[in-house]
Every structure is written in C-alpha cells, then in structure tokens.
Design an enzyme around this catalytic site. Structure first.
Site, PDB file in Angstrom:
ATOM      1  N   ASP A   3     -15.000 -17.561  18.862  1.00 44.84           N
ATOM      2  CA  ASP A   3     -14.435 -18.071  17.614  1.00 44.84           C
ATOM      3  C   ASP A   3     -13.364 -19.130  17.844  1.00 44.84           C
ATOM      4  O   ASP A   3     -12.778 -19.650  16.888  1.00 44.84           O
ATOM      5  CB  ASP A   3     -13.863 -16.932  16.762  1.00 44.84           C
ATOM      6  CG  ASP A   3     -12.750 -16.147  17.460  1.00 44.84           C
ATOM      7  OD1 ASP A   3     -12.436 -16.469  18.634  1.00 44.84           O
ATOM      8  OD2 ASP A   3     -12.201 -15.220  16.846  1.00 44.84           O
ATOM      9  N   ASP A  55     -17.150  -8.631  17.333  1.00 44.57           N
ATOM     10  CA  ASP A  55     -15.993  -7.746  17.188  1.00 44.57           C
ATOM     11  C   ASP A  55     -15.527  -7.754  15.734  1.00 44.57           C
ATOM     12  O   ASP A  55     -14.325  -7.669  15.430  1.00 44.57           O
ATOM     13  CB  ASP A  55     -14.862  -8.177  18.126  1.00 44.57           C
ATOM     14  CG  ASP A  55     -13.848  -7.061  18.389  1.00 44.57           C
ATOM     15  OD1 ASP A  55     -14.162  -5.894  18.111  1.00 44.57           O
ATOM     16  OD2 ASP A  55     -12.736  -7.373  18.852  1.00 44.57           O
ATOM     17  N   LEU A  66      -3.849  -9.594  17.810  1.00 40.56           N
ATOM     18  CA  LEU A  66      -5.192  -9.753  17.271  1.00 40.56           C
ATOM     19  C   LEU A  66      -5.844  -8.390  17.130  1.00 40.56           C
ATOM     20  O   LEU A  66      -5.772  -7.539  18.027  1.00 40.56           O
ATOM     21  CB  LEU A  66      -6.042 -10.636  18.191  1.00 40.56           C
ATOM     22  CG  LEU A  66      -5.705 -12.130  18.193  1.00 40.56           C
ATOM     23  CD1 LEU A  66      -6.503 -12.852  19.276  1.00 40.56           C
ATOM     24  CD2 LEU A  66      -5.994 -12.761  16.827  1.00 40.56           C
ATOM     25  N   GLY A 120      -9.480  -7.255  16.240  1.00 38.00           N
ATOM     26  CA  GLY A 120     -10.852  -7.591  15.915  1.00 38.00           C
ATOM     27  C   GLY A 120     -10.951  -9.049  15.505  1.00 38.00           C
ATOM     28  O   GLY A 120     -10.019  -9.837  15.682  1.00 38.00           O
TER      29      GLY A 120
END
Length: 383
Positions: A249, A276, A309, A311
C-alpha cells in the site's frame, strides 16, 4: 451453476501466460478449457467479459471487512460478511484472520471456520490465526496482555482444527514456539508463518528447517536487515524455503524497499500480496475497535491512538495496481503474486485457469478495474 458457459475476452491470463481473443469454457464449478474465440463449442452460452479474464485473488491475511472484525464476530455470519465484502475487489478466496485474542475467542473462531467450510461459504478458503504465540517486543497492534507461549494444549487444538478446515495458517514467533512444535504443526498440514518476532536470521533459518514456510507482513513487526545481522526480514528474502506476505500500500513498506525486496527474493519461496485488511473495507466507517482499543481511519492509514499501524485499509485490486503501476512489476507477475503463489502456499486448486481448476476468476478492464467476479462458476459481483 450446472450448464456450460463460455466467457469471451480480449485477453485471458491462465496463471502462466496470456491467450488473445479467447474464451474460458466453464463446466459446473470448474474450468473446462481456454480456447480461441472462434473455437467455442456449439451449443454453449457465450458471454462477453470485456478486456481481461484473470484468476481470482487469494488473500492469506484478512482481519475484517464490511464493517466486521473476525475478533468481534467469530461466527459463520462474520465470516460470510468478510468474504462478501472482499469479493467486489477481486478476492475469490481468503483466510479470515484472527488477531491475538483469548482462548475462548480462538476456539469459537475455529468452530466457525469448520462450520463455514461445511456450508461452503463462497470465498472461504480456511483460517489464519495470527497469534497469540508472538513476541511482545514486536507486538504491533496486538494486545500484549494476550500474548503467551504455545502450550501442548494449544498445539493439540491447532492440529485438530487443521483436520477439519480446508487450510490453516498460523503466525508464530520463535520467542513463544519451539522448533519441535513447528515441526508437529507442519506434519499435520498447518502452514506456519514467522512474524511479530525479533528473531535473528540464524534463528529464522532454523525454524524454516523445522517446517516454517512463510513470513508474515514482510518488514512489519520483525527484526530488520542490518549490516551484520540480516534479521527476520533478511531471512525471509534470502532463504528460499520461506515465502513472505507483503502489504503493498506504500504505507507499510516504502516503495523503494518493496522494489528491492522483489528483486532480491530468493526462490523457490515467493513474495505474495496480502491486504491485512480490517473492518473498513467496503464501508465509509472512520473508526472501529480491536480488543477494546479504538483504531482510527484517516488518509489511507489505520492507527491506534499512539500512531501504531493497526492492519491496513487495503483491498487486493489496489495492491495489484500499486505493484504494477508504482513498482513497475509486470502485470503477469503481479497477478501471480495475488493468486497463483498464495494459492500454492495453502494448497488450494485456484490461481490458474486450466482444466479442472476451480472456476474462481475476475473480469478486469484495461485500467485494472474489477468488472465481474465468479466464485465456483457463479457470478457473485455484480450480484
């Protein structure tokens, strides 16, 4: 679906190569053949699928979707909601993933997975238990109060669970699990992934020797590559026995690091795309809770109050576009990372469009937008 169907497209990717101006012939819930459009057998209904047909995506790490976290809904309804939420993004097979929780929630999740398999819930490919046998030093968003060493009772539970599930993957840390336990899990058919660990490279290699087959979310919640100690991340890349999940991502791993990893991975192990993903997928929700803690959604990130963070706010087609457009990986290899390679890790007959493979596939536009999704030969998106 019982009648034969032919899906025609400008291009069809069968998992290995491309077929131009071709058609995919489906019989029941499996693929019969890929043929030139001009050679579609007579008497078969033909539907134009547009630009591309490719194997459906397989996601080995999905914590939630559709407003639901598996931790909060460890039941068949929760699994169905998660699978349904990810299908519009091209995911035709996934492992609902339980983040470290209590023994009671873990047992309920396993029971729900067994029942989902019995009911043949579309998209359900097995379970991923991420924890609780991790390292507190690399806990990430996992609740440290729930992290603990694996006991013989835990080992027996996982072995029993695998016998009743299509696939079972578990993330463990060498700090909390012995090589002998990893070997026993592997013999029982459980896929063991190393993650949330401060293990040295040598330790990770020893656990690969014991049977570990994967590393969980490469570079995240693990010891990093140093000049004199390669760490868990180095072992994941340099040891061909290990595959590695990657959250593509641009947030969890810098794009330059992703490019280096892709170029540097030693085979036969592969880098595979995982999301995730959390409850936010398919919704406009701005926050949710995990183990009683609020997780905030903002600017593509999911974080705890301290900025950790928690997920990812990511779907598989977005990960595919990132790898192809931003990293510059060929579309062929990117599609394999999202389908063929993860399917191989859990031993599922998907990720290919070949005779007798499951008819799990997606129609993509030229700009890599998902147009239609089929699971087991039945179109699930659009419904």
């Amino acid at each position: 679906m019982s009648a034969d169907l032919a899906l025609a497209a400008k291009r069809i990717f069968d998992g290995e190569g491309w077929h131009e101006d071709a058609a995919l012939v489906i019989h029941g819930d499996t693929v019969e053949a890929v043929v030139p459009r001009a050679q579609i057998p007579e008497g078969i209904a033909v539907s134009d699928a547009g630009a591309m047909l490719v194997p459906g995506f397989v996601d080995l790490q999905v914590n939630g979707g559709g407003g639901v976290m598996l931790n909060d809904h460890p039941d068949v309804g929760g699994i169905e909601t998660i699978c349904r939420a990810h299908a519009p993004f091209g995911t035709t097979g996934l492992l609902p993933t339980l983040i470290t929780d209590t023994p009671e929630i873990t047992a309920a999740t396993i029971a729900a997975g067994v029942e989902a398999a019995r009911r043949k819930v579309p998209g359900f490919a097995g379970l991923h238990l991420e924890g609780p046998h991790l390292s507190i030093a690399r806990k990430g968003a996992h609740d440290p109060k729930l992290i603990r060493p694996m006991t013989e009772a835990d080992l027996a539970l996982l072995i029993r669970a695998r016998a009743n599930l299509p696939a079972l993957l578990t993330t463990v840390a060498p700090e909390s699990v012995t090589p002998e336990q990893v070997a026993a899990l592997t013999r029982a058919g459980v896929v063991v992934s190393l993650g949330h660990t401060d293990a040295t490279c040598a330790t990770a290699r020893a656990y690969a020797e014991a049977g570990a087959a994967m590393a969980t979310h490469l570079f995240n919640a693990m010891s990093q590559i140093g000049n004199r100690e390669p760490g868990m991340a180095g072992a994941a890349l340099d040891d061909g026995r290990l595959s590695a999940g990657l959250i593509a991502d641009g947030i969890h791993v810098d794009q330059s690091t992703v490019a280096i990893a892709v170029r540097g991975k030693r085979g036969p192990g592969r880098i595979v795309l995982v999301t995730d993903a959390m409850a936010t997928i398919g919704t406009d929700m701005t926050s949710f809770t995990l183990n009683g803690r609020t997780i905030h959604r903002k600017d593509g990130r999911l974080t705890l109050a301290d900025g950790t963070l928690a997920g990812a706010d990511l779907d598989m087609i977005s990960a595919v576009r990132f790898m192809h457009r931003t990293i510059g990986l060929s579309l062929d290899e990117t599609l394999r990372m999202a389908s063929l390679y993860p399917a191989g890790i859990i031993g599922r007959p998907v990720g290919r469009l070949a005779r007798r493979s499951a008819a799990d596939l997606i129609a993509l536009s030229d700009d890599l937008e998902v147009r239609s999704v089929w699971i087991g030969g039945s179109r699930t998106h659009p419904a």
